[in-house]
Design a protein around this motif. Structure first.
Motif, PDB file in Angstrom:
ATOM      1  N   GLN A   1       0.823  -1.202   0.000  1.00 25.52           N
ATOM      2  CA  GLN A   1       0.000   0.000   0.000  1.00 25.52           C
ATOM      3  C   GLN A   1       0.862   1.259   0.000  1.00 25.52           C
ATOM      4  OE1 GLN A   1      -2.256  -1.037   3.421  1.00 25.52           O
ATOM      5  NE2 GLN A   1      -3.905  -1.930   2.217  1.00 25.52           N
TER       6      GLN A   1
ATOM      7  N   GLY B   1       1.183   2.439  -3.523  1.00 25.64           N
ATOM      8  CA  GLY B   1      -0.050   2.812  -4.208  1.00 25.64           C
ATOM      9  C   GLY B   1      -0.153   4.306  -4.387  1.00 25.64           C
TER      10      GLY B   1
ATOM     11  N   SER C   1       2.517  -3.072  -7.017  1.00 28.44           N
ATOM     12  CA  SER C   1       1.727  -2.645  -5.870  1.00 28.44           C
ATOM     13  C   SER C   1       0.274  -2.382  -6.244  1.00 28.44           C
ATOM     14  CB  SER C   1       2.346  -1.385  -5.268  1.00 28.44           C
ATOM     15  OG  SER C   1       1.583  -0.924  -4.201  1.00 28.44           O
TER      16      SER C   1
ATOM     17  N   LEU D   1      -2.940  -4.347  -4.853  1.00 34.47           N
ATOM     18  CA  LEU D   1      -4.097  -3.669  -4.250  1.00 34.47           C
ATOM     19  C   LEU D   1      -5.395  -4.097  -4.932  1.00 34.47           C
ATOM     20  CD1 LEU D   1      -2.722  -0.059  -3.694  1.00 34.47           C
ATOM     21  CD2 LEU D   1      -3.613  -1.589  -1.935  1.00 34.47           C
TER      22      LEU D   1
END
Length: 154
Positions: A4, A7, A38, A42
């Motif tokens: 995260q 992100g 990433s 996600l």
């Protein structure tokens, strides 16, 4: 650091810089690749969350035995579709991580190990959800067989 942390709104970025001389990717390209991994991770995690909601709905309908067969069929179709999506995304994330591990610098490899650990954790969650649905179906089948033999059928 987790997936995260990478992100963000990568949609507004332009393509990464081309490889520098010597054939090795430049730092911005590596960061772009890590961002891509990433973002894919996600997306995978979000879809596992959707699967979780579908599984909870399936479990609730199996306990209540109140929804119509059309509702049940709709949930089953959603479940199968979501499992397919998760399978495809999981393969994509696994391939992205594996491909980068082959050429990564030690620093990038550390990040990839963390991303891979995160991926495996989410993957285990998805597998556990699918196993719970399989068990539920087996229990329903056994209950169905028991009620058929109780009624003199079978």
């Amino acid at each position: 650091m987790s997936f995260q942390d990478f992100g963000g709104s990568s949609g507004s970025r332009t393509r990464s810089t081309p490889p520098s001389s010597g054939g090795r990717p430049s730092a911005p390209m590596k960061q772009s690749t890590l961002n891509q991994i990433s973002e894919s991770l996600l997306q995978y995690q979000r879809n596992v969350g959707i699967l979780d909601k579908i599984v909870h709905s399936l479990m609730a309908t199996s306990k209540n035995n109140t929804p119509s067969s059309a509702d049940r069929q709709e949930l089953e179709l959603q479940y199968q579709a979501q499992c397919d999506v998760i399978s495809q995304l999981g393969s994509k994330v696994h391939k992205l991580i594996h491909d980068q591990q082959l050429t990564a610098t030690p620093q990038v490899k550390q990040t990839l190990v963390k991303l891979e650990r995160d991926f495996e954790r989410v993957q285990k969650q998805a597998t556990a959800l699918q196993v719970s649905v399989t068990r539920m179906r087996e229990q329903q089948q056994q209950q169905g067989n028991n009620s058929n033999s109780d009624n003199g059928e079978g």
